[in-house]
Scaffold this motif. Structure first.
Motif, mmCIF file in Angstrom:
data_model
loop_
_atom_site.group_PDB
_atom_site.id
_atom_site.type_symbol
_atom_site.label_atom_id
_atom_site.label_comp_id
_atom_site.label_asym_id
_atom_site.label_seq_id
_atom_site.Cartn_x
_atom_site.Cartn_y
_atom_site.Cartn_z
ATOM 1 N N ASP A 50 6.697 -27.455 -23.757
ATOM 2 C CA ASP A 50 6.658 -26.650 -22.556
ATOM 3 C C ASP A 50 5.406 -26.885 -21.723
ATOM 4 O O ASP A 50 5.237 -26.281 -20.685
ATOM 5 C CB ASP A 50 6.756 -25.158 -22.914
ATOM 6 C CG ASP A 50 5.625 -24.711 -23.826
ATOM 7 O OD1 ASP A 50 5.509 -23.514 -24.045
ATOM 8 O OD2 ASP A 50 4.869 -25.588 -24.301
ATOM 9 N N ASP A 51 4.478 -27.758 -22.210
ATOM 10 C CA ASP A 51 3.297 -28.065 -21.414
ATOM 11 C C ASP A 51 3.673 -28.809 -20.143
ATOM 12 O O ASP A 51 3.074 -28.645 -19.099
ATOM 13 C CB ASP A 51 2.306 -28.922 -22.229
ATOM 14 C CG ASP A 51 1.511 -28.073 -23.196
ATOM 15 O OD1 ASP A 51 1.554 -26.832 -23.050
ATOM 16 O OD2 ASP A 51 0.884 -28.646 -24.086
ATOM 17 N N SER A 52 4.680 -29.676 -20.240
ATOM 18 C CA SER A 52 5.040 -30.505 -19.107
ATOM 19 C C SER A 52 6.392 -31.143 -19.339
ATOM 20 O O SER A 52 6.875 -31.229 -20.445
ATOM 21 C CB SER A 52 3.990 -31.597 -18.888
ATOM 22 O OG SER A 52 3.742 -32.287 -20.087
ATOM 23 N N VAL A 111 -5.054 -29.784 -19.799
ATOM 24 C CA VAL A 111 -3.780 -30.187 -19.200
ATOM 25 C C VAL A 111 -3.836 -29.878 -17.706
ATOM 26 O O VAL A 111 -4.126 -28.734 -17.323
ATOM 27 C CB VAL A 111 -2.591 -29.448 -19.846
ATOM 28 C CG1 VAL A 111 -1.287 -29.812 -19.129
ATOM 29 C CG2 VAL A 111 -2.493 -29.776 -21.326
ATOM 30 N N ALA A 112 -3.582 -30.867 -16.884
ATOM 31 C CA ALA A 112 -3.530 -30.660 -15.434
ATOM 32 C C ALA A 112 -2.132 -30.182 -15.052
ATOM 33 O O ALA A 112 -1.148 -30.901 -15.236
ATOM 34 C CB ALA A 112 -3.869 -31.956 -14.691
ATOM 35 N N LEU A 113 -2.043 -28.964 -14.543
ATOM 36 C CA LEU A 113 -0.764 -28.391 -14.126
ATOM 37 C C LEU A 113 -0.589 -28.626 -12.630
ATOM 38 O O LEU A 113 -1.432 -28.225 -11.835
ATOM 39 C CB LEU A 113 -0.722 -26.894 -14.447
ATOM 40 C CG LEU A 113 -0.933 -26.532 -15.910
ATOM 41 C CD1 LEU A 113 -0.940 -25.021 -16.093
ATOM 42 C CD2 LEU A 113 0.126 -27.178 -16.787
ATOM 43 N N LEU A 114 0.505 -29.265 -12.261
ATOM 44 C CA LEU A 114 0.726 -29.673 -10.885
ATOM 45 C C LEU A 114 1.927 -28.950 -10.292
ATOM 46 O O LEU A 114 2.923 -28.693 -10.968
ATOM 47 C CB LEU A 114 0.947 -31.188 -10.813
ATOM 48 C CG LEU A 114 -0.133 -32.047 -11.477
ATOM 49 C CD1 LEU A 114 0.242 -33.511 -11.398
ATOM 50 C CD2 LEU A 114 -1.497 -31.806 -10.851
ATOM 51 N N SER A 115 1.833 -28.633 -8.997
ATOM 52 C CA SER A 115 2.918 -27.978 -8.277
ATOM 53 C C SER A 115 3.234 -28.787 -7.024
ATOM 54 O O SER A 115 2.320 -29.178 -6.290
ATOM 55 C CB SER A 115 2.505 -26.551 -7.895
ATOM 56 O OG SER A 115 3.482 -25.926 -7.089
ATOM 57 N N VAL A 116 4.523 -29.039 -6.771
ATOM 58 C CA VAL A 116 4.918 -29.895 -5.657
ATOM 59 C C VAL A 116 5.773 -29.122 -4.662
ATOM 60 O O VAL A 116 6.566 -28.265 -5.041
ATOM 61 C CB VAL A 116 5.691 -31.131 -6.168
ATOM 62 C CG1 VAL A 116 6.994 -30.743 -6.811
ATOM 63 C CG2 VAL A 116 5.936 -32.129 -5.048
ATOM 64 N N ARG A 117 5.590 -29.425 -3.398
ATOM 65 C CA ARG A 117 6.454 -28.898 -2.341
ATOM 66 C C ARG A 117 7.505 -29.974 -2.039
ATOM 67 O O ARG A 117 7.243 -30.936 -1.322
ATOM 68 C CB ARG A 117 5.643 -28.568 -1.092
ATOM 69 C CG ARG A 117 4.543 -27.559 -1.320
ATOM 70 C CD ARG A 117 3.873 -27.166 -0.008
ATOM 71 N NE ARG A 117 3.368 -28.317 0.713
ATOM 72 C CZ ARG A 117 2.179 -28.878 0.485
ATOM 73 N NH1 ARG A 117 1.388 -28.394 -0.471
ATOM 74 N NH2 ARG A 117 1.786 -29.915 1.199
ATOM 75 N N LYS A 118 8.670 -29.808 -2.604
ATOM 76 C CA LYS A 118 9.688 -30.856 -2.529
ATOM 77 C C LYS A 118 10.475 -30.768 -1.224
ATOM 78 O O LYS A 118 10.493 -29.738 -0.560
ATOM 79 C CB LYS A 118 10.643 -30.725 -3.718
ATOM 80 C CG LYS A 118 11.275 -29.358 -3.879
ATOM 81 C CD LYS A 118 12.080 -29.285 -5.162
ATOM 82 C CE LYS A 118 12.706 -27.906 -5.347
ATOM 83 N NZ LYS A 118 11.679 -26.873 -5.579
ATOM 84 N N ALA A 145 -13.373 -32.509 -8.452
ATOM 85 C CA ALA A 145 -13.828 -31.303 -9.140
ATOM 86 C C ALA A 145 -13.287 -30.029 -8.500
ATOM 87 O O ALA A 145 -13.226 -28.979 -9.148
ATOM 88 C CB ALA A 145 -15.355 -31.271 -9.183
ATOM 89 N N ARG A 146 -12.879 -30.098 -7.238
ATOM 90 C CA ARG A 146 -12.324 -28.932 -6.551
ATOM 91 C C ARG A 146 -10.824 -28.783 -6.775
ATOM 92 O O ARG A 146 -10.211 -27.839 -6.277
ATOM 93 C CB ARG A 146 -12.617 -29.032 -5.050
ATOM 94 C CG ARG A 146 -14.100 -29.024 -4.706
ATOM 95 C CD ARG A 146 -14.295 -29.297 -3.232
ATOM 96 N NE ARG A 146 -13.791 -30.618 -2.877
ATOM 97 C CZ ARG A 146 -13.715 -31.074 -1.635
ATOM 98 N NH1 ARG A 146 -14.107 -30.309 -0.627
ATOM 99 N NH2 ARG A 146 -13.251 -32.290 -1.402
ATOM 100 N N GLY A 147 -10.224 -29.721 -7.523
ATOM 101 C CA GLY A 147 -8.801 -29.630 -7.820
ATOM 102 C C GLY A 147 -7.913 -30.264 -6.783
ATOM 103 O O GLY A 147 -6.737 -29.922 -6.689
ATOM 104 N N VAL A 185 -2.936 -28.957 -7.498
ATOM 105 C CA VAL A 185 -3.350 -28.773 -8.890
ATOM 106 C C VAL A 185 -3.552 -27.287 -9.133
ATOM 107 O O VAL A 185 -4.384 -26.650 -8.495
ATOM 108 C CB VAL A 185 -4.649 -29.548 -9.197
ATOM 109 C CG1 VAL A 185 -5.060 -29.349 -10.659
ATOM 110 C CG2 VAL A 185 -4.468 -31.032 -8.893
ATOM 111 N N ARG A 186 -2.777 -26.730 -10.060
ATOM 112 C CA ARG A 186 -2.803 -25.299 -10.325
ATOM 113 C C ARG A 186 -3.727 -24.930 -11.483
ATOM 114 O O ARG A 186 -4.072 -23.761 -11.649
ATOM 115 C CB ARG A 186 -1.391 -24.804 -10.649
ATOM 116 C CG ARG A 186 -0.407 -24.929 -9.489
ATOM 117 C CD ARG A 186 -0.770 -23.993 -8.364
ATOM 118 N NE ARG A 186 0.286 -23.931 -7.351
ATOM 119 C CZ ARG A 186 0.184 -23.203 -6.249
ATOM 120 N NH1 ARG A 186 -0.897 -22.489 -6.029
ATOM 121 N NH2 ARG A 186 1.168 -23.197 -5.359
ATOM 122 N N SER A 187 -4.094 -25.886 -12.305
ATOM 123 C CA SER A 187 -4.900 -25.583 -13.481
ATOM 124 C C SER A 187 -6.372 -25.444 -13.113
ATOM 125 O O SER A 187 -6.815 -25.844 -12.029
ATOM 126 C CB SER A 187 -4.720 -26.672 -14.540
ATOM 127 O OG SER A 187 -4.988 -27.945 -13.983
#
Length: 211
Positions: A50-52, A111-118, A145-147, A185-187
């Motif tokens: 469930d991480d990715s 873990v880098a959590l990413l969110s996309v606007r599809k 560093a700012r994501g 980047v949400r993480s």
């Protein structure tokens, strides 16, 4: 008499006269070894499911998800983005040598959590019209560093029978546009001694056509 039994007898003989002065450091050493084995198991154990999960991009854009790259052959890790530098206006100048790879930090599991606007135009139009099958693009991201995703390198592109080859440039441009302009980047930032760092992060993007 087997080998293990012989060693058990030898250990019992050597420790028959031990007192607290010998047993205390021995017990401490056993604890350290067990902790190291446990930590090594955590590092080597695959990430939870469930991480990715893979990015899936289709013409209807029913969903887009992300996953960390798990298996990319070294021979295919050449930066294919160089092929389209002259026409790719999305490329941002960054110094990749300044970024660190969290995968090599065994003191924490990042873990880098990413969110996309599809959107409906994320799947390359020419490839969609050709009714290609599954096309998988492995990428490496430069996340500051700012994501913010500052740059994207295409590591390799795969498809059955290399059917994507006539549309390789279109897939490269589509992936870079999706990641640089439509992804956040949400993480939390990756920290070293409390200081946020620029990082590199591997992902795969899978383009599929609904049948």
């Amino acid at each position: 008499m087997n080998f293990a039994h012989v060693w058990i007898q030898r250990i019992a003989w050597r420790t028959r006269n031990w007192d607290i002065r010998e047993w205390a450091p021995f017990g401490f050493g056993v604890q350290v070894v067990l902790i190291l084995i446990y930590q090594l198991g955590l590092w080597l154990w695959p990430s939870a499911a469930d991480d990715s999960a893979p990015i899936q991009v289709n013409p209807e854009m029913t969903f887009v998800e992300f996953t960390e790259v798990k298996d990319v052959r070294a021979a295919e890790s050449q930066d294919l983005s160089d092929k389209i530098q002259e026409v790719d206006q999305l490329k941002q100048e960054v110094n990749w040598e300044n970024a660190v790879d969290p995968a090599f930090d065994f003191s924490q599991r990042y873990v880098a959590l990413l969110s996309v606007r599809k959107g409906p135009d994320d799947y390359p139009r020419a490839a969609r019209n050709a009714s290609l099958g599954r096309v998988t693009v492995a990428v490496r991201l430069y996340i500051d560093a700012r994501g913010k995703i500052r740059d994207v390198r295409i590591r390799n592109i795969r498809s059955d029978g290399d059917a994507h080859k006539p549309f390789e440039r279109e897939f490269m441009a589509a992936v870079r546009n999706l990641l640089l302009n439509k992804t956040e980047v949400r993480s939390r930032p990756y920290l070293v001694n409390g200081v946020a760092q620029d990082i590199v992060w591997d992902e795969t993007i899978t383009f599929t056509l609904d049948q």
